[in-house]
Scaffold this motif. Structure first.
Motif, PDB file in Angstrom:
ATOM      1  N   ASN A   7       0.842  -1.206   0.000  1.00 18.34           N
ATOM      2  CA  ASN A   7       0.000   0.000   0.000  1.00 18.34           C
ATOM      3  C   ASN A   7       0.875   1.253   0.000  1.00 18.34           C
ATOM      4  OD1 ASN A   7      -1.468  -2.019   2.261  1.00 18.34           O
ATOM      5  ND2 ASN A   7      -2.760  -1.309   0.593  1.00 18.34           N
ATOM      6  N   PHE A   8       2.023   1.162  -0.614  1.00 21.80           N
ATOM      7  CA  PHE A   8       3.034   2.210  -0.521  1.00 21.80           C
ATOM      8  C   PHE A   8       2.538   3.544  -1.077  1.00 21.80           C
ATOM      9  CE2 PHE A   8       7.112   4.062  -2.281  1.00 21.80           C
ATOM     10  CZ  PHE A   8       7.564   4.521  -1.061  1.00 21.80           C
ATOM     11  N   CYS A   9       2.458   4.529  -0.209  1.00 21.43           N
ATOM     12  CA  CYS A   9       2.094   5.909  -0.578  1.00 21.43           C
ATOM     13  C   CYS A   9       0.788   6.003  -1.356  1.00 21.43           C
ATOM     14  CB  CYS A   9       3.240   6.572  -1.345  1.00 21.43           C
ATOM     15  SG  CYS A   9       4.693   6.910  -0.342  1.00 21.43           S
ATOM     16  N   ASP A  10      -0.189   5.172  -1.005  1.00 21.92           N
ATOM     17  CA  ASP A  10      -1.479   5.173  -1.702  1.00 21.92           C
ATOM     18  C   ASP A  10      -2.182   6.525  -1.686  1.00 21.92           C
ATOM     19  OD1 ASP A  10      -1.275   2.518  -2.456  1.00 21.92           O
ATOM     20  OD2 ASP A  10      -2.825   1.790  -1.090  1.00 21.92           O
ATOM     21  N   ALA A  11      -1.922   7.347  -0.665  1.00 26.21           N
ATOM     22  CA  ALA A  11      -2.602   8.647  -0.569  1.00 26.21           C
ATOM     23  C   ALA A  11      -2.277   9.558  -1.755  1.00 26.21           C
ATOM     24  CB  ALA A  11      -2.244   9.344   0.740  1.00 26.21           C
ATOM     25  N   ILE A  12      -1.145   9.338  -2.409  1.00 25.89           N
ATOM     26  CA  ILE A  12      -0.790  10.157  -3.576  1.00 25.89           C
ATOM     27  C   ILE A  12      -1.892  10.086  -4.628  1.00 25.89           C
ATOM     28  CG2 ILE A  12       0.780  10.366  -5.546  1.00 25.89           C
ATOM     29  CD1 ILE A  12       3.068   9.509  -3.705  1.00 25.89           C
ATOM     30  N   GLU A  13      -2.405   8.897  -4.890  1.00 24.04           N
ATOM     31  CA  GLU A  13      -3.444   8.747  -5.913  1.00 24.04           C
ATOM     32  C   GLU A  13      -4.698   9.523  -5.555  1.00 24.04           C
ATOM     33  OE1 GLU A  13      -6.182   5.375  -8.059  1.00 24.04           O
ATOM     34  OE2 GLU A  13      -5.948   5.429  -5.884  1.00 24.04           O
ATOM     35  N   GLU A  14      -5.113   9.438  -4.305  1.00 20.47           N
ATOM     36  CA  GLU A  14      -6.324  10.134  -3.886  1.00 20.47           C
ATOM     37  C   GLU A  14      -6.161  11.648  -4.058  1.00 20.47           C
ATOM     38  OE1 GLU A  14      -9.455  10.171  -0.155  1.00 20.47           O
ATOM     39  OE2 GLU A  14      -7.439   9.394   0.185  1.00 20.47           O
ATOM     40  N   LEU A  15      -5.023  12.179  -3.637  1.00 21.10           N
ATOM     41  CA  LEU A  15      -4.757  13.612  -3.809  1.00 21.10           C
ATOM     42  C   LEU A  15      -4.710  13.981  -5.288  1.00 21.10           C
ATOM     43  CD1 LEU A  15      -1.984  14.104  -1.113  1.00 21.10           C
ATOM     44  CD2 LEU A  15      -4.329  14.940  -1.015  1.00 21.10           C
ATOM     45  N   HIS A  16      -4.002  13.190  -6.071  1.00 17.81           N
ATOM     46  CA  HIS A  16      -3.872  13.438  -7.505  1.00 17.81           C
ATOM     47  C   HIS A  16      -5.234  13.495  -8.176  1.00 17.81           C
ATOM     48  CE1 HIS A  16      -3.372  12.282 -11.736  1.00 17.81           C
ATOM     49  NE2 HIS A  16      -2.205  12.904 -11.669  1.00 17.81           N
ATOM     50  N   ASP A  17      -6.075  12.513  -7.888  1.00 16.04           N
ATOM     51  CA  ASP A  17      -7.386  12.448  -8.537  1.00 16.04           C
ATOM     52  C   ASP A  17      -8.264  13.636  -8.158  1.00 16.04           C
ATOM     53  OD1 ASP A  17      -6.513  10.101  -9.671  1.00 16.04           O
ATOM     54  OD2 ASP A  17      -7.855   8.802  -8.523  1.00 16.04           O
ATOM     55  N   LYS A  18      -8.232  14.032  -6.898  1.00 18.85           N
ATOM     56  CA  LYS A  18      -9.070  15.160  -6.452  1.00 18.85           C
ATOM     57  C   LYS A  18      -8.597  16.478  -7.070  1.00 18.85           C
ATOM     58  CE  LYS A  18     -11.879  13.083  -3.530  1.00 18.85           C
ATOM     59  NZ  LYS A  18     -13.318  13.203  -3.466  1.00 18.85           N
ATOM     60  N   PHE A  19      -7.288  16.730  -7.063  1.00 22.25           N
ATOM     61  CA  PHE A  19      -6.780  17.976  -7.624  1.00 22.25           C
ATOM     62  C   PHE A  19      -6.946  18.012  -9.143  1.00 22.25           C
ATOM     63  CE2 PHE A  19      -4.970  18.568  -3.485  1.00 22.25           C
ATOM     64  CZ  PHE A  19      -4.890  19.945  -3.338  1.00 22.25           C
ATOM     65  N   SER A  20      -6.669  16.916  -9.827  1.00 21.14           N
ATOM     66  CA  SER A  20      -6.808  16.922 -11.290  1.00 21.14           C
ATOM     67  C   SER A  20      -8.270  17.060 -11.708  1.00 21.14           C
ATOM     68  CB  SER A  20      -6.172  15.682 -11.914  1.00 21.14           C
ATOM     69  OG  SER A  20      -6.815  14.507 -11.506  1.00 21.14           O
ATOM     70  N   SER A  21      -9.202  16.530 -10.905  1.00 21.13           N
ATOM     71  CA  SER A  21     -10.622  16.660 -11.244  1.00 21.13           C
ATOM     72  C   SER A  21     -11.097  18.111 -11.155  1.00 21.13           C
ATOM     73  CB  SER A  21     -11.481  15.763 -10.357  1.00 21.13           C
ATOM     74  OG  SER A  21     -11.550  16.263  -9.042  1.00 21.13           O
ATOM     75  N   GLN A  22     -10.338  18.946 -10.475  1.00 23.74           N
ATOM     76  CA  GLN A  22     -10.669  20.375 -10.367  1.00 23.74           C
ATOM     77  C   GLN A  22      -9.901  21.206 -11.403  1.00 23.74           C
ATOM     78  OE1 GLN A  22     -13.476  19.546  -8.472  1.00 23.74           O
ATOM     79  NE2 GLN A  22     -13.227  21.733  -8.297  1.00 23.74           N
ATOM     80  N   GLY A  23      -9.280  20.538 -12.366  1.00 21.92           N
ATOM     81  CA  GLY A  23      -8.633  21.238 -13.464  1.00 21.92           C
ATOM     82  C   GLY A  23      -7.172  21.582 -13.268  1.00 21.92           C
ATOM     83  N   ALA A  24      -6.566  21.122 -12.179  1.00 23.40           N
ATOM     84  CA  ALA A  24      -5.157  21.423 -11.932  1.00 23.40           C
ATOM     85  C   ALA A  24      -4.268  20.763 -12.987  1.00 23.40           C
ATOM     86  CB  ALA A  24      -4.756  20.937 -10.547  1.00 23.40           C
ATOM     87  N   LYS A  25      -3.156  21.406 -13.267  1.00 27.45           N
ATOM     88  CA  LYS A  25      -2.131  20.843 -14.151  1.00 27.45           C
ATOM     89  C   LYS A  25      -1.172  20.036 -13.272  1.00 27.45           C
ATOM     90  CE  LYS A  25       1.684  21.994 -17.151  1.00 27.45           C
ATOM     91  NZ  LYS A  25       2.612  23.039 -17.536  1.00 27.45           N
ATOM     92  N   MET A  26      -1.281  18.723 -13.324  1.00 29.32           N
ATOM     93  CA  MET A  26      -0.507  17.858 -12.452  1.00 29.32           C
ATOM     94  C   MET A  26       0.924  17.717 -12.981  1.00 29.32           C
ATOM     95  SD  MET A  26      -2.894  17.509 -10.340  1.00 29.32           S
ATOM     96  CE  MET A  26      -2.002  16.526  -9.154  1.00 29.32           C
ATOM     97  N   VAL A  27       1.894  17.883 -12.077  1.00 29.81           N
ATOM     98  CA  VAL A  27       3.316  17.790 -12.424  1.00 29.81           C
ATOM     99  C   VAL A  27       4.022  16.909 -11.399  1.00 29.81           C
ATOM    100  CG1 VAL A  27       3.333  20.071 -13.527  1.00 29.81           C
ATOM    101  CG2 VAL A  27       3.921  19.872 -11.108  1.00 29.81           C
TER     102      VAL A  27
END
Length: 129
Positions: free
Chosen positions: A74-94
């Protein structure tokens, strides 16, 4: 934003309005969960506050804290949750990171050979920090 902001100190999503970008991080305490993975005030913010923000085009980099040996499945699973929430709001993920050098067995945060941010494990993989 000129100074770092602790999400636990946010009283309103409007507190982020003048930020031009974000570096966001969280640990993964609630292993194998589908949501509320960090076990921190970040969970409440991404569930109740982020939908109120216009992040269109704003750069966002994510980092996660984890244990690739003790919680390698379950290594660093929280990254995905954060990524999905921010990208769904239109953020440019880097800040995507090559998965191949890490010693974990599985992570929800790894897609197509890359982590959706920077996983940090200072105890077991400090050379990757």
């Amino acid at each position: 934003c000129k100074d770092p902001i602790d999400v636990g100190d946010i009283s309103s999503p409007a507190d982020y309005a003048d930020c031009t970008g974000f570096i966001v991080g969280a640990p993964t305490w609630n292993t194998d969960a589908d949501e509320d993975r960090s076990g921190t005030p970040m969970d409440e913010f991404i569930n109740d506050g982020i939908e109120k923000l216009n992040l269109s085009g704003k750069p966002v980099a994510i980092f996660g804290l984890g244990d690739s040996v003790g919680y390698g499945d379950n290594f660093c699973d929280a990254i995905e949750e954060l990524h999905d929430k921010f990208s769904s709001q239109g953020a440019k993920m880097v800040g995507y990171t090559d998965e191949s050098n890490y010693g974990h067995s599985s992570s929800k945060s790894a897609k197509s050979g890359k982590f959706l941010g920077l996983p940090l494990d200072e105890d077991n993989e400090s050379d990757l920090t």
